[in-house]
Design a protein around this motif. Structure first.
Motif, PDB file in Angstrom:
ATOM      1  N   UNK A  20      23.258 -35.718  13.245  1.00  0.00           N
ATOM      2  CA  UNK A  20      23.132 -34.788  14.370  1.00  0.00           C
ATOM      3  C   UNK A  20      23.310 -33.353  13.900  1.00  0.00           C
ATOM      4  N   UNK A  21      24.263 -33.122  13.010  1.00  0.00           N
ATOM      5  CA  UNK A  21      24.489 -31.763  12.493  1.00  0.00           C
ATOM      6  C   UNK A  21      23.266 -31.263  11.732  1.00  0.00           C
ATOM      7  N   UNK A  22      22.626 -32.144  10.966  1.00  0.00           N
ATOM      8  CA  UNK A  22      21.405 -31.766  10.237  1.00  0.00           C
ATOM      9  C   UNK A  22      20.307 -31.385  11.221  1.00  0.00           C
ATOM     10  N   UNK A  23      20.120 -32.214  12.232  1.00  0.00           N
ATOM     11  CA  UNK A  23      19.086 -31.924  13.234  1.00  0.00           C
ATOM     12  C   UNK A  23      19.354 -30.594  13.922  1.00  0.00           C
ATOM     13  N   UNK A  24      20.593 -30.342  14.267  1.00  0.00           N
ATOM     14  CA  UNK A  24      20.938 -29.094  14.954  1.00  0.00           C
ATOM     15  C   UNK A  24      20.739 -27.891  14.041  1.00  0.00           C
ATOM     16  N   UNK A  25      21.098 -28.022  12.779  1.00  0.00           N
ATOM     17  CA  UNK A  25      20.928 -26.908  11.844  1.00  0.00           C
ATOM     18  C   UNK A  25      19.445 -26.583  11.641  1.00  0.00           C
ATOM     19  N   UNK A  26      18.650 -27.607  11.393  1.00  0.00           N
ATOM     20  CA  UNK A  26      17.215 -27.380  11.188  1.00  0.00           C
ATOM     21  C   UNK A  26      16.579 -26.780  12.443  1.00  0.00           C
ATOM     22  N   UNK A  28      18.056 -24.950  14.677  1.00  0.00           N
ATOM     23  CA  UNK A  28      18.510 -23.562  14.833  1.00  0.00           C
ATOM     24  C   UNK A  28      17.719 -22.611  13.949  1.00  0.00           C
ATOM     25  N   UNK A  29      17.083 -23.166  12.900  1.00  0.00           N
ATOM     26  CA  UNK A  29      16.270 -22.352  11.999  1.00  0.00           C
ATOM     27  C   UNK A  29      14.781 -22.477  12.324  1.00  0.00           C
ATOM     28  N   UNK A  30      14.465 -23.064  13.472  1.00  0.00           N
ATOM     29  CA  UNK A  30      13.086 -23.057  13.953  1.00  0.00           C
ATOM     30  C   UNK A  30      12.326 -24.346  13.852  1.00  0.00           C
ATOM     31  N   UNK A  31      12.906 -25.397  13.279  1.00  0.00           N
ATOM     32  CA  UNK A  31      12.172 -26.641  13.081  1.00  0.00           C
ATOM     33  C   UNK A  31      12.014 -27.412  14.386  1.00  0.00           C
ATOM     34  N   UNK A  32      10.898 -28.129  14.490  1.00  0.00           N
ATOM     35  CA  UNK A  32      10.733 -29.150  15.518  1.00  0.00           C
ATOM     36  C   UNK A  32      11.311 -30.443  14.955  1.00  0.00           C
ATOM     37  N   UNK A  33      12.092 -31.168  15.747  1.00  0.00           N
ATOM     38  CA  UNK A  33      12.865 -32.283  15.235  1.00  0.00           C
ATOM     39  C   UNK A  33      12.468 -33.602  15.888  1.00  0.00           C
ATOM     40  N   UNK A  34      12.167 -34.590  15.054  1.00  0.00           N
ATOM     41  CA  UNK A  34      12.044 -35.968  15.508  1.00  0.00           C
ATOM     42  C   UNK A  34      13.357 -36.668  15.194  1.00  0.00           C
ATOM     43  N   UNK A  35      14.055 -37.080  16.228  1.00  0.00           N
ATOM     44  CA  UNK A  35      15.335 -37.771  16.081  1.00  0.00           C
ATOM     45  C   UNK A  35      15.038 -39.258  15.936  1.00  0.00           C
ATOM     46  N   UNK A  36      15.152 -39.771  14.729  1.00  0.00           N
ATOM     47  CA  UNK A  36      14.865 -41.184  14.455  1.00  0.00           C
ATOM     48  C   UNK A  36      16.190 -41.937  14.427  1.00  0.00           C
ATOM     49  N   UNK A  37      16.369 -42.813  15.397  1.00  0.00           N
ATOM     50  CA  UNK A  37      17.689 -43.417  15.602  1.00  0.00           C
ATOM     51  C   UNK A  37      17.516 -44.802  16.222  1.00  0.00           C
ATOM     52  N   UNK A  51      17.198 -29.720  22.970  1.00  0.00           N
ATOM     53  CA  UNK A  51      16.362 -29.074  23.977  1.00  0.00           C
ATOM     54  C   UNK A  51      17.155 -28.057  24.789  1.00  0.00           C
ATOM     55  N   UNK A  52      18.418 -28.360  25.057  1.00  0.00           N
ATOM     56  CA  UNK A  52      19.260 -27.409  25.796  1.00  0.00           C
ATOM     57  C   UNK A  52      19.454 -26.117  25.021  1.00  0.00           C
ATOM     58  N   UNK A  53      19.381 -26.226  23.693  1.00  0.00           N
ATOM     59  CA  UNK A  53      19.511 -25.039  22.837  1.00  0.00           C
ATOM     60  C   UNK A  53      18.174 -24.351  22.614  1.00  0.00           C
ATOM     61  N   UNK A  54      17.117 -24.838  23.261  1.00  0.00           N
ATOM     62  CA  UNK A  54      15.811 -24.199  23.155  1.00  0.00           C
ATOM     63  C   UNK A  54      14.909 -24.752  22.080  1.00  0.00           C
ATOM     64  N   UNK A  55      15.313 -25.867  21.451  1.00  0.00           N
ATOM     65  CA  UNK A  55      14.518 -26.426  20.361  1.00  0.00           C
ATOM     66  C   UNK A  55      13.489 -27.418  20.881  1.00  0.00           C
ATOM     67  N   UNK A  56      12.494 -27.682  20.050  1.00  0.00           N
ATOM     68  CA  UNK A  56      11.520 -28.727  20.320  1.00  0.00           C
ATOM     69  C   UNK A  56      12.008 -30.009  19.661  1.00  0.00           C
ATOM     70  N   UNK A  57      12.161 -31.080  20.450  1.00  0.00           N
ATOM     71  CA  UNK A  57      12.719 -32.316  19.904  1.00  0.00           C
ATOM     72  C   UNK A  57      12.108 -33.522  20.595  1.00  0.00           C
ATOM     73  N   UNK A  58      12.036 -34.615  19.852  1.00  0.00           N
ATOM     74  CA  UNK A  58      11.449 -35.847  20.370  1.00  0.00           C
ATOM     75  C   UNK A  58      12.218 -37.027  19.793  1.00  0.00           C
ATOM     76  N   UNK A  59      12.541 -38.008  20.623  1.00  0.00           N
ATOM     77  CA  UNK A  59      13.258 -39.201  20.170  1.00  0.00           C
ATOM     78  C   UNK A  59      12.282 -40.312  19.812  1.00  0.00           C
TER      79      UNK A  59
END
Length: 267
Positions: A20-26, A28-37, A51-59
């Motif tokens: 989770x920390x890796x996803x949040x860090x990336x 915060x630096x502009x990455x779109x994140x696929x959370x594979x879990x 998403x609450x922090x304004x990032x693009x993310x998909x589970x």
């Protein structure tokens, strides 16, 4: 421009802790994140935070022990976010056993999740990266791959990840693909192993700290920062590297120095 503004990253095991920390860090630096879990609740919670922090993310629900699950999940991630440019192999499992007592089932599970799971993810991501002419892979190994600190099956799997990292770096560098490994030391997380240890001894992290030259155990953000660097263009000429992020643990044995060598000098 943010360092990862053009990055589409898949982070495995991103439902909690280091992932989770890796996803949040990336993010915060502009990455779109696929959370594979594999855990839908944890993965969904990470996506909500991003998403609450304004990032693009998909589970994407994935079981890294099943290659078909990885293929399907990565295809879904690419369809939702665009071509994947960064893979972070973070998902892991340990039963904290020992050689004398570990069952065959426990040994095989740790190898399957930690080593085979990492291989499955790499195998699934390579064709697309090769076709597009590049990409970055960061594998989370462990200091247990470099020294023996217990957990033999976990340690063997994590050592295998180092050689796998070097294999990918050597074979696919000509395709513009970089592959590096990070070896964390003890990291303060909420995973089940540390939770059990803390229940037995609430001071476990304070006791561990004396082994570390920097005087503390790691935090998930320490690992996330290293991933963000190795996955970025700032590390464009780094591949096949094994980076301990361990507070100096593998550099020297602080307890031995403090309790034996320095004491003997004072005798």
């Amino acid at each position: 421009m943010s360092r990862h503004a053009n990055t589409v990253a898949v982070v495995t095991g991103a439902g909690h802790g280091i992932g989770r920390a890796i996803a949040q860090r990336l993010a915060s630096e502009g990455a779109a994140i696929a959370v594979a879990e594999i855990n839908e609740h944890w993965g969904g919670e990470t996506v909500e935070r991003l998403r609450s922090a304004g990032a693009t993310a998909h589970f994407v629900r994935t079981d890294i022990t099943e290659f078909g699950s990885i293929q399907d999940g990565f295809a879904e991630a690419a369809a939702a976010l665009g071509p994947i440019t960064l893979l972070v192999n973070n998902a892991a499992f340990t039963d904290a056993g020992n050689l004398a007592g570990i069952s065959l089932e426990a040994w095989h599970k740790e190898i399957d999740v930690n080593l085979n799971g990492t291989y499955h993810c790499i195998r699934a991501i390579l064709p697309g990266m090769r076709e597009r002419g590049g990409g970055a892979i960061v594998n989370i190994s462990s200091v247990n791959a470099l020294r023996y600190f217990g957990n033999p099956s976990y340690s063997a799997a994590k050592a295998g990840i180092i050689n796998l990292t070097q294999s990918v770096a050597s074979e696919f560098g000509r395709d513009g693909i970089r592959c590096n490994a990070i070896c964390p030391g003890s990291v303060r997380t909420d995973n089940i192993t540390w939770t059990i240890r803390q229940q037995k001894d609430p001071r476990v992290f304070q006791k561990l700290a004396r082994w570390y030259p920097l005087g503390r155990v790691g935090e998930p953000e320490d690992i996330a920062k290293a991933v963000a660097f190795l996955g970025s263009d700032e590390a464009a000429y780094i591949t096949g590297a094994v980076l301990p992020v361990d507070g100096g643990l593998t550099a020297g044995m602080n307890v031995m120095i403090d309790e034996f060598i320095l004491e003997s000098r004072n005798d």
